[in-house]
Design a protein around this motif. Sequence first.
Motif, PDB file in Angstrom:
ATOM      1  N   LEU A  60      26.982  -8.421 -13.603  1.00  0.00           N
ATOM      2  CA  LEU A  60      26.764  -8.924 -14.958  1.00  0.00           C
ATOM      3  C   LEU A  60      25.624  -9.928 -15.027  1.00  0.00           C
ATOM      4  CD1 LEU A  60      30.532  -9.555 -15.845  1.00  0.00           C
ATOM      5  CD2 LEU A  60      29.241  -7.417 -15.984  1.00  0.00           C
ATOM      6  N   ALA A  61      25.007 -10.234 -13.895  1.00  0.00           N
ATOM      7  CA  ALA A  61      23.936 -11.225 -13.868  1.00  0.00           C
ATOM      8  C   ALA A  61      22.680 -10.686 -14.547  1.00  0.00           C
ATOM      9  CB  ALA A  61      23.623 -11.617 -12.432  1.00  0.00           C
ATOM     10  N   GLY A  62      21.921 -11.591 -15.116  1.00  0.00           N
ATOM     11  CA  GLY A  62      20.679 -11.226 -15.795  1.00  0.00           C
ATOM     12  C   GLY A  62      20.272 -12.356 -16.721  1.00  0.00           C
ATOM     13  N   THR A  63      19.155 -12.158 -17.410  1.00  0.00           N
ATOM     14  CA  THR A  63      18.704 -13.178 -18.357  1.00  0.00           C
ATOM     15  C   THR A  63      17.924 -12.525 -19.482  1.00  0.00           C
ATOM     16  OG1 THR A  63      17.449 -15.238 -18.608  1.00  0.00           O
ATOM     17  CG2 THR A  63      16.517 -13.580 -17.129  1.00  0.00           C
ATOM     18  N   ARG A  64      18.013 -13.142 -20.659  1.00  0.00           N
ATOM     19  CA  ARG A  64      17.172 -12.741 -21.779  1.00  0.00           C
ATOM     20  C   ARG A  64      16.464 -13.954 -22.368  1.00  0.00           C
ATOM     21  NH1 ARG A  64      20.013  -9.702 -26.244  1.00  0.00           N
ATOM     22  NH2 ARG A  64      17.987  -9.973 -27.182  1.00  0.00           N
ATOM     23  N   SER A  65      16.595 -15.089 -21.696  1.00  0.00           N
ATOM     24  CA  SER A  65      15.949 -16.307 -22.176  1.00  0.00           C
ATOM     25  C   SER A  65      14.462 -16.274 -21.838  1.00  0.00           C
ATOM     26  CB  SER A  65      16.620 -17.536 -21.555  1.00  0.00           C
ATOM     27  OG  SER A  65      16.539 -17.476 -20.144  1.00  0.00           O
ATOM     28  N   SER A 108      12.194  -9.745 -14.315  1.00  0.00           N
ATOM     29  CA  SER A 108      12.286  -8.486 -13.580  1.00  0.00           C
ATOM     30  C   SER A 108      13.188  -8.635 -12.358  1.00  0.00           C
ATOM     31  CB  SER A 108      10.891  -8.032 -13.143  1.00  0.00           C
ATOM     32  OG  SER A 108      10.076  -7.741 -14.264  1.00  0.00           O
ATOM     33  N   GLU A 109      13.095  -9.770 -11.676  1.00  0.00           N
ATOM     34  CA  GLU A 109      13.932  -9.989 -10.505  1.00  0.00           C
ATOM     35  C   GLU A 109      15.410 -10.018 -10.880  1.00  0.00           C
ATOM     36  OE1 GLU A 109      12.602 -13.564  -8.635  1.00  0.00           O
ATOM     37  OE2 GLU A 109      10.980 -12.560  -7.540  1.00  0.00           O
ATOM     38  N   LEU A 110      15.733 -10.751 -11.947  1.00  0.00           N
ATOM     39  CA  LEU A 110      17.137 -10.926 -12.325  1.00  0.00           C
ATOM     40  C   LEU A 110      17.718  -9.689 -12.999  1.00  0.00           C
ATOM     41  CD1 LEU A 110      17.040 -14.595 -13.654  1.00  0.00           C
ATOM     42  CD2 LEU A 110      17.824 -13.784 -11.421  1.00  0.00           C
ATOM     43  N   ASN A 111      16.924  -9.013 -13.815  1.00  0.00           N
ATOM     44  CA  ASN A 111      17.442  -7.898 -14.616  1.00  0.00           C
ATOM     45  C   ASN A 111      17.309  -6.541 -13.945  1.00  0.00           C
ATOM     46  OD1 ASN A 111      18.025  -9.760 -16.559  1.00  0.00           O
ATOM     47  ND2 ASN A 111      16.363  -9.194 -17.945  1.00  0.00           N
ATOM     48  N   THR A 112      16.471  -6.434 -12.924  1.00  0.00           N
ATOM     49  CA  THR A 112      16.249  -5.136 -12.276  1.00  0.00           C
ATOM     50  C   THR A 112      16.437  -5.205 -10.772  1.00  0.00           C
ATOM     51  OG1 THR A 112      14.613  -4.595 -13.995  1.00  0.00           O
ATOM     52  CG2 THR A 112      14.662  -3.194 -12.050  1.00  0.00           C
ATOM     53  N   LEU A 149      26.866  -1.711 -13.737  1.00  0.00           N
ATOM     54  CA  LEU A 149      25.655  -2.434 -14.114  1.00  0.00           C
ATOM     55  C   LEU A 149      25.664  -2.636 -15.622  1.00  0.00           C
ATOM     56  CD1 LEU A 149      23.050  -0.354 -12.058  1.00  0.00           C
ATOM     57  CD2 LEU A 149      24.375  -2.342 -11.290  1.00  0.00           C
ATOM     58  N   ILE A 150      25.533  -3.880 -16.056  1.00  0.00           N
ATOM     59  CA  ILE A 150      25.559  -4.143 -17.497  1.00  0.00           C
ATOM     60  C   ILE A 150      24.143  -4.051 -18.060  1.00  0.00           C
ATOM     61  CG2 ILE A 150      25.376  -6.656 -17.249  1.00  0.00           C
ATOM     62  CD1 ILE A 150      27.273  -6.873 -19.686  1.00  0.00           C
ATOM     63  N   GLY A 151      23.984  -3.182 -19.041  1.00  0.00           N
ATOM     64  CA  GLY A 151      22.713  -3.007 -19.717  1.00  0.00           C
ATOM     65  C   GLY A 151      22.773  -3.547 -21.125  1.00  0.00           C
ATOM     66  N   TYR A 176      12.587  -7.782 -21.925  1.00  0.00           N
ATOM     67  CA  TYR A 176      14.019  -7.769 -21.599  1.00  0.00           C
ATOM     68  C   TYR A 176      14.565  -6.345 -21.618  1.00  0.00           C
ATOM     69  CZ  TYR A 176      19.035  -8.301 -22.234  1.00  0.00           C
ATOM     70  OH  TYR A 176      20.397  -8.180 -22.117  1.00  0.00           O
ATOM     71  N   GLY A 177      14.303  -5.627 -22.703  1.00  0.00           N
ATOM     72  CA  GLY A 177      14.780  -4.250 -22.802  1.00  0.00           C
ATOM     73  C   GLY A 177      14.182  -3.359 -21.728  1.00  0.00           C
ATOM     74  N   GLN A 178      12.923  -3.578 -21.396  1.00  0.00           N
ATOM     75  CA  GLN A 178      12.273  -2.768 -20.361  1.00  0.00           C
ATOM     76  C   GLN A 178      12.894  -2.997 -18.995  1.00  0.00           C
ATOM     77  OE1 GLN A 178       8.294  -4.161 -20.950  1.00  0.00           O
ATOM     78  NE2 GLN A 178       7.976  -2.968 -22.821  1.00  0.00           N
ATOM     79  N   THR A 179      13.198  -4.262 -18.668  1.00  0.00           N
ATOM     80  CA  THR A 179      13.794  -4.542 -17.367  1.00  0.00           C
ATOM     81  C   THR A 179      15.233  -4.030 -17.288  1.00  0.00           C
ATOM     82  OG1 THR A 179      14.401  -6.773 -18.128  1.00  0.00           O
ATOM     83  CG2 THR A 179      12.338  -6.542 -16.923  1.00  0.00           C
ATOM     84  N   LYS A 180      15.950  -4.074 -18.392  1.00  0.00           N
ATOM     85  CA  LYS A 180      17.314  -3.540 -18.406  1.00  0.00           C
ATOM     86  C   LYS A 180      17.298  -2.010 -18.302  1.00  0.00           C
ATOM     87  CE  LYS A 180      20.307  -6.883 -18.512  1.00  0.00           C
ATOM     88  NZ  LYS A 180      21.345  -6.990 -17.460  1.00  0.00           N
ATOM     89  N   LEU A 181      16.334  -1.369 -18.956  1.00  0.00           N
ATOM     90  CA  LEU A 181      16.220   0.084 -18.840  1.00  0.00           C
ATOM     91  C   LEU A 181      15.885   0.476 -17.409  1.00  0.00           C
ATOM     92  CD1 LEU A 181      16.144   2.918 -20.056  1.00  0.00           C
ATOM     93  CD2 LEU A 181      13.759   2.501 -20.691  1.00  0.00           C
ATOM     94  N   ALA A 182      15.023  -0.278 -16.754  1.00  0.00           N
ATOM     95  CA  ALA A 182      14.691   0.004 -15.358  1.00  0.00           C
ATOM     96  C   ALA A 182      15.938  -0.095 -14.478  1.00  0.00           C
ATOM     97  CB  ALA A 182      13.614  -0.955 -14.874  1.00  0.00           C
ATOM     98  N   GLN A 183      16.784  -1.087 -14.747  1.00  0.00           N
ATOM     99  CA  GLN A 183      18.042  -1.213 -14.002  1.00  0.00           C
ATOM    100  C   GLN A 183      18.920   0.018 -14.221  1.00  0.00           C
ATOM    101  OE1 GLN A 183      21.045  -4.818 -13.829  1.00  0.00           O
ATOM    102  NE2 GLN A 183      21.580  -3.502 -15.551  1.00  0.00           N
ATOM    103  N   THR A 184      19.037   0.438 -15.476  1.00  0.00           N
ATOM    104  CA  THR A 184      19.848   1.613 -15.790  1.00  0.00           C
ATOM    105  C   THR A 184      19.340   2.840 -15.043  1.00  0.00           C
ATOM    106  OG1 THR A 184      20.474   0.781 -17.972  1.00  0.00           O
ATOM    107  CG2 THR A 184      20.560   3.168 -17.658  1.00  0.00           C
ATOM    108  N   GLN A 185      18.035   3.031 -15.044  1.00  0.00           N
ATOM    109  CA  GLN A 185      17.459   4.193 -14.381  1.00  0.00           C
ATOM    110  C   GLN A 185      17.694   4.150 -12.877  1.00  0.00           C
ATOM    111  OE1 GLN A 185      13.495   3.629 -15.927  1.00  0.00           O
ATOM    112  NE2 GLN A 185      13.780   5.115 -17.580  1.00  0.00           N
ATOM    113  N   LEU A 186      17.587   2.970 -12.275  1.00  0.00           N
ATOM    114  CA  LEU A 186      17.871   2.834 -10.851  1.00  0.00           C
ATOM    115  C   LEU A 186      19.337   3.157 -10.558  1.00  0.00           C
ATOM    116  CD1 LEU A 186      15.923  -0.445 -10.004  1.00  0.00           C
ATOM    117  CD2 LEU A 186      15.427   1.834  -9.112  1.00  0.00           C
ATOM    118  N   GLY A 187      20.228   2.682 -11.430  1.00  0.00           N
ATOM    119  CA  GLY A 187      21.647   2.942 -11.226  1.00  0.00           C
ATOM    120  C   GLY A 187      21.998   4.409 -11.331  1.00  0.00           C
TER     121      GLY A 187
END
Length: 396
Positions: free
Chosen positions: A115-120, A128-132, A154-156, A182-193
């Motif tokens: 659940l870790a990540g940031t949008r601040s 990118s490090e935290l969200n992907t 993985l929370i997107g 933010y959305g781009q880094t979360k999408l990258a995480q989703t794609q990796l998952g």
Amino acid sequence: MIIGGTGTFHCLAPRIATRWHGQAGLWYELYTPTASSESAEHGRVDVRIVVTGAHGFIGTAVRSALLRRHDEVLTLGLGGQPGGPRYDGRIDNVYEVEAMAAWLADRRPDGVLHLAGTRSEVSSTLMSELNTCFAASLMEALVLGRLDRVPILLIGSAAEYGHVSSPAPLTEQSPAHPRSHYGQTKLAQTQLGLAAAQRGQPVVAARVFNVLGRGMPSYLSLPSFAGQLRDIAAGRTEAVLRTGPLSAVRDFLPVTVVAEVLADLIRLPAAYGQLVNVCGGRPYLMRDIVNRMIGLSGIAVTLHEMEGESGADIAYGDPSRLKGLLRSAGFGPLRNADIAEVMEDSGCPVAGTDGNRTLLPTWKPQAPRHRACRTADIPAAGSPVHAHTVSPPAEN
């Protein structure tokens, strides 16, 4: 380097799959989660879950949901600054794959909720490090620690879809064109998952829409509005609530409901390898939510709404896949009490919520009205679109 105590309780991931397959709860007006019957009856720990981001807005609620099920919760996080949150396992950076693998192998969790990540407002590199990259390292650590059968969620974010103008709800098959970093880094995480899932790892990509409740970060819109109302009620500022454009349509769920859903998804083998919208499927106009907040505050204010980008901004989800996985009937609508909780958490007075009975109306698309456009109809950039007095009560 990773720091943490020695684990003493060991259990196997396949045991969760056997026990929990097909045992998710039914949803009536509001979702009612299941709990492990063995834990509830005998009061002992029988599931061990590692949680990252456990001290954040959603993470705090998830940790409480897991503990109510008598799960053992182990937290893994970054940092170690004085006065910062404490973790069972602490890493100095997201690239310590071998250290994370050793820590995970020693504890042998039944599941991982990432659940870790940031949008601040942080640097693009840190976001990118935290969200992907953190997710990529965690999945690699599970494989390296021979825990590749342990499910990881993985929370997107709905921000992965980007700007949407269609009035139709978003499905998991809807195109994803994120506009924000933010959305781009979360999408990258989703794609990796999802790529890891194709290689055999049990990964759930939970695409969470808007969440509200206690503990919301103050930089989000609803706590920001509540803070303004608090200052107006205290006489510290003039009775004017200043907002950005409120024509956006969003899909909100209470954080307590989202937490229970995430705690269930990690236990459902049918969810592994899937992208799942975590949403209510009910669209709410932001202007209606703000008007309800003003009504609940019991004070009369002038709503000063600023002009934004032209075009519709509609983002609400289709929860069909989620409902199918959890064999549910759906979510109930937002209540006055849900909105009042956010206000009270920000120190804003609430005159009365009318209990759980008064519900927020959902948005309905309207047919466009064709008329001649005059120059006088077009507000100048940065000028208020709406400036009018709103008085209580908020009830319909």
